[in-house]
Design an enzyme around this catalytic site. Structure first.
Site, PDB file in Angstrom:
ATOM      1  N   GLY A 109      31.319  36.013  19.524  1.00 39.18           N
ATOM      2  CA  GLY A 109      31.496  34.658  20.022  1.00 39.18           C
ATOM      3  C   GLY A 109      31.188  34.587  21.496  1.00 39.18           C
ATOM      4  O   GLY A 109      31.010  35.607  22.165  1.00 39.18           O
ATOM      5  N   GLY A 131      33.300  29.935  27.849  1.00 38.00           N
ATOM      6  CA  GLY A 131      33.187  29.723  29.290  1.00 38.00           C
ATOM      7  C   GLY A 131      33.390  30.971  30.114  1.00 38.00           C
ATOM      8  O   GLY A 131      32.987  31.030  31.278  1.00 38.00           O
ATOM      9  N   VAL A 135      31.475  37.842  23.790  1.00 39.90           N
ATOM     10  CA  VAL A 135      32.288  38.880  23.168  1.00 39.90           C
ATOM     11  C   VAL A 135      31.441  39.624  22.135  1.00 39.90           C
ATOM     12  O   VAL A 135      30.809  39.003  21.274  1.00 39.90           O
ATOM     13  CB  VAL A 135      33.532  38.283  22.476  1.00 39.90           C
ATOM     14  CG1 VAL A 135      34.399  39.391  21.906  1.00 39.90           C
ATOM     15  CG2 VAL A 135      34.324  37.437  23.458  1.00 39.90           C
ATOM     16  N   LYS A 141      34.516  41.988  25.875  1.00 41.09           N
ATOM     17  CA  LYS A 141      34.171  40.718  26.525  1.00 41.09           C
ATOM     18  C   LYS A 141      33.418  41.006  27.820  1.00 41.09           C
ATOM     19  O   LYS A 141      33.957  41.613  28.745  1.00 41.09           O
ATOM     20  CB  LYS A 141      35.423  39.886  26.809  1.00 41.09           C
ATOM     21  CG  LYS A 141      35.117  38.516  27.416  1.00 41.09           C
ATOM     22  CD  LYS A 141      36.384  37.735  27.698  1.00 41.09           C
ATOM     23  CE  LYS A 141      37.035  37.220  26.453  1.00 41.09           C
ATOM     24  NZ  LYS A 141      36.267  36.107  25.838  1.00 41.09           N
ATOM     25  N   ASP A 153      43.406  26.961  28.465  1.00 41.90           N
ATOM     26  CA  ASP A 153      42.424  26.646  27.418  1.00 41.90           C
ATOM     27  C   ASP A 153      42.994  26.983  26.041  1.00 41.90           C
ATOM     28  O   ASP A 153      42.431  27.790  25.301  1.00 41.90           O
ATOM     29  CB  ASP A 153      41.120  27.407  27.668  1.00 41.90           C
ATOM     30  CG  ASP A 153      39.943  26.841  26.861  1.00 41.90           C
ATOM     31  OD1 ASP A 153      40.082  25.720  26.338  1.00 41.90           O
ATOM     32  OD2 ASP A 153      38.911  27.514  26.752  1.00 41.90           O
TER      33      ASP A 153
END
Length: 613
Positions: A301, A304, A308, A322, A420
């Site tokens: 994925g 912002g 990853v 990440k 988030d």
């Protein structure tokens, strides 16, 4: 006329009071009309060397310093903050800083400022946050710092301060965090009133249990200075220390040689694996190999904060790597400090940080791989015509995510604001237990030390209105995001489709409120559940959604209140107990789904964190 006179006098007096109050909040002016705060700031500029030109816009002829870079002002135009961190500033700190009488925050960390810390800093009676870490200050810590009774956060670590820790500073009762580590402080450590503190790396400090040893140090120094008979002992001691240092250097050279030889003479900062507490510092080459050179086929994925990748380490462990965007946005020391703090947040509903990698142009974080992906993935996934997340799982996920956020807000010191909260950031382990991910990253990639930022980080549809409009976040920002997350769990859909804006979010919440008032809540439940839900739990969940998404942050509940409300639903608790009885220890609250997999277990005791978030 006589009747009007008293009224006229009353209006004149009221106007005079108003003018005096207004003038009392204006910036202080000298007799020649010069803003005193401008003079103080210009004096600071004159004492510093600014090789990067960050203070070029500071002008003595200006009447309003609020437009200057790194200067923050109140609504009344008074200087309340200086954020001068990470700018390569050198020179000394001017005594005129004491004239900034309204200053509340001063951040000068990670510069090269030298000289003694001025005693005038004790005049900043409104100061709440002071960070002078990672500079080159010398001399004693000013006793006048003890006058700053409003101070809540003080960092003087990684300087060259000497002498004793002032009693007045140690007794500052309002301090949440005090860091005096890695200086040249000496003497007895006084009783420190701060909730969290560090004095590590000061090799001449001793605590109360070693008081006798402190006395011996002072006594030996006095005797040696006046008694020639100890000259031979001094020589022997010096030779012994020198030999020990030589042996240590030889051992270090040998270890480095073996490390270079094993890694085919690759650069140490990219290839030597270094353990840092409970975190592991991975080599860039190892992560590069584990992800097949960051192959696109291994992408799990992206968002912002970065991309990853799925990776497999040499020991066979599957991890999520990440790769952060803007690798040079934070300095190495700041990045390492923040990573250490994130690594200390351990809870069964938080994604555990396994390690990191830091090179001159790369920043990477390593996490356990979550085999069931995210809530966003599973909400839109079906098996044999049925949704992979039935109602009971959705309610357990909501409660688990709420508990994770509660830990970040109430049991981390200082608190961590996620910023988030959304379905894509709530991961699911082998037991479909909710695991909050990406916490701490908004702060990690934000230069500013407060929770106010000019770069709003988050996802449209989940961002609280006050965060979107002012850039100011708080734990109530996360509460709003949780409300939207809970709404997604119930409806099974994204709250905002592509092409919709904040207005659609408002309409969505109006729709929920309308259904609640009309007692038609079943209309909002995911159709893929085919009516398989618990009405009592649905009603509680919708009430939580409406409370969490109130427009005013002060009217929203805390995560503690949210958790209590969700836990009060006995059906959820009974389902959890039944789930444990069926699956035994494999899916208990420890998050350990395999008794032999030690890496996935979590420490449940609350751990206090230090450092800014």
């Amino acid at each position: 006329m006589e009747r009007c006179l008293p009224r006229l006098l009353l209006l004149t007096a009221a106007f005079s009071v108003f003018v005096l109050r207004a003038r009392s909040t204006d910036p202080p002016l000298s007799s020649d009309g010069v803003n005193g705060e401008v003079v103080a700031l210009m004096s600071m500029k004159s004492k510093m060397r600014d090789e990067r030109g960050v203070m070029d816009g500071w002008d003595i002829n200006s009447v309003d310093p609020c437009t200057w870079s790194m200067v923050g002002c109140s609504s009344n135009g008074l200087v309340v903050s200086l954020d001068m961190a990470n700018n390569g500033l050198s020179g000394t700190l001017s005594a005129s800083v004491g004239n900034l009488s309204h200053l509340q925050t001063m951040l000068l960390q990670n510069n090269k400022i030298t000289g003694a810390l001025t005693v005038e800093i004790g005049k900043l009676s409104k100061l709440k946050t002071l960070d002078l870490s990672a500079n080159k200050f010398i001399g004693e810590i000013p006793v006048t710092l003890g006058h700053l009774t409003q101070l809540g956060y003080l960092r003087l670590d990684r300087n060259k301060f000497s002498g004793q820790i002032p009693e007045a500073v140690a007794k500052l009762a309002g301090l949440s965090f005090l860091d005096l580590s890695f200086n040249n402080l000496s003497g007895l450590i006084p009783t420190i009133f701060a909730k969290d503190y560090s004095v590590a790396g000061n090799y001449f400090l001793c605590n109360s249990s070693a008081m006798h040893g402190c006395g011996n140090v002072v006594m030996n120094e006095t005797i040696n200075s006046v008694n020639p008979s100890n000259h031979q002992f001094t020589i022997v001691l010096t030779l012994s220390v020198s030999c020990a240092l030589m042996l240590s250097l030889l051992l270090l050279v040998f270890v480095l040689h073996r490390c270079r030889q094993h890694l085919r003479f690759s650069p140490i900062d990219e290839n030597c694996e270094i353990g840092m507490g409970q975190l592991k510092r991975f080599s860039f080459r190892e992560l590069q190999t584990s992800t097949e050179n960051f192959s696109s086929k291994n992408i799990l994925g992206q968002g912002g904060f970065g991309v990853v990748f799925k990776g497999r380490l040499k020991n066979g462990a599957v991890v999520a790597v990440k790769r952060l965007k803007d690798p040079n946005f934070t300095g190495e020391v700041q990045f390492q400090t923040e990573v250490e703090m994130i690594g200390l947040a351990l809870h069964r509903n938080l994604l555990r940080l396994l390690g990191f990698c830091m090179t001159s142009n790369e920043r990477l974080l390593v996490y356990p791989y979550m085999s069931n992906g995210s809530v966003a993935d599973r909400l839109r996934d079906h098996h044999h015509g049925k949704p992979s997340l039935e109602w009971s799982k959705r309610m357990r996920i909501a409660l688990g995510a709420a508990r994770g956020l509660l830990y970040l807000h109430d049991q981390c010191n200082p608190k961590i604001i996620h910023r988030d909260v959304k379905a894509a950031n709530i991961l699911l382990d082998e037991c479909f237990e909710a695991v909050v991910g990406d916490f701490g990253l908004a702060k990690l990639l934000d230069r500013r030390e407060s929770h106010v930022t000019t770069a709003v980080r988050g996802t449209v549809g989940h961002i609280a209105p006050e965060y979107l409009s002012t850039g100011q976040s708080s734990e109530k920002t996360d509460v709003f995001g949780f409300g939207i997350l809970l709404l997604e769990l119930i409806t099974g859909q994204k709250t905002l489709g592509s092409g919709y804006g904040p207005a659609h979010k408002g309409l969505m919440l109006d729709w929920v409120r309308e259904l609640y008032e009309e007692k038609r809540l079943s209309s909002m439940v995911d159709r893929n559940l085919n009516g398989s839900f618990v009405a009592a739990e649905l009603e509680v969940a919708v009430e939580v959604i409406l409370m969490c998404t109130r427009s005013s942050p002060s009217l929203r509940p805390t995560m503690c209140e949210v958790v209590k409300t969700l836990e009060a639903s006995t059906l959820v608790e009974e389902e959890e107990e039944r789930h444990e009885m069926v699956h035994g220890l494999s899916c208990s609250f420890s998050r350990t789904c395999d008794a032999n997999d030690e890496a996935s277990s979590f420490v449940l005791e609350p751990i206090e964190l230090s450092g800014p978030r």
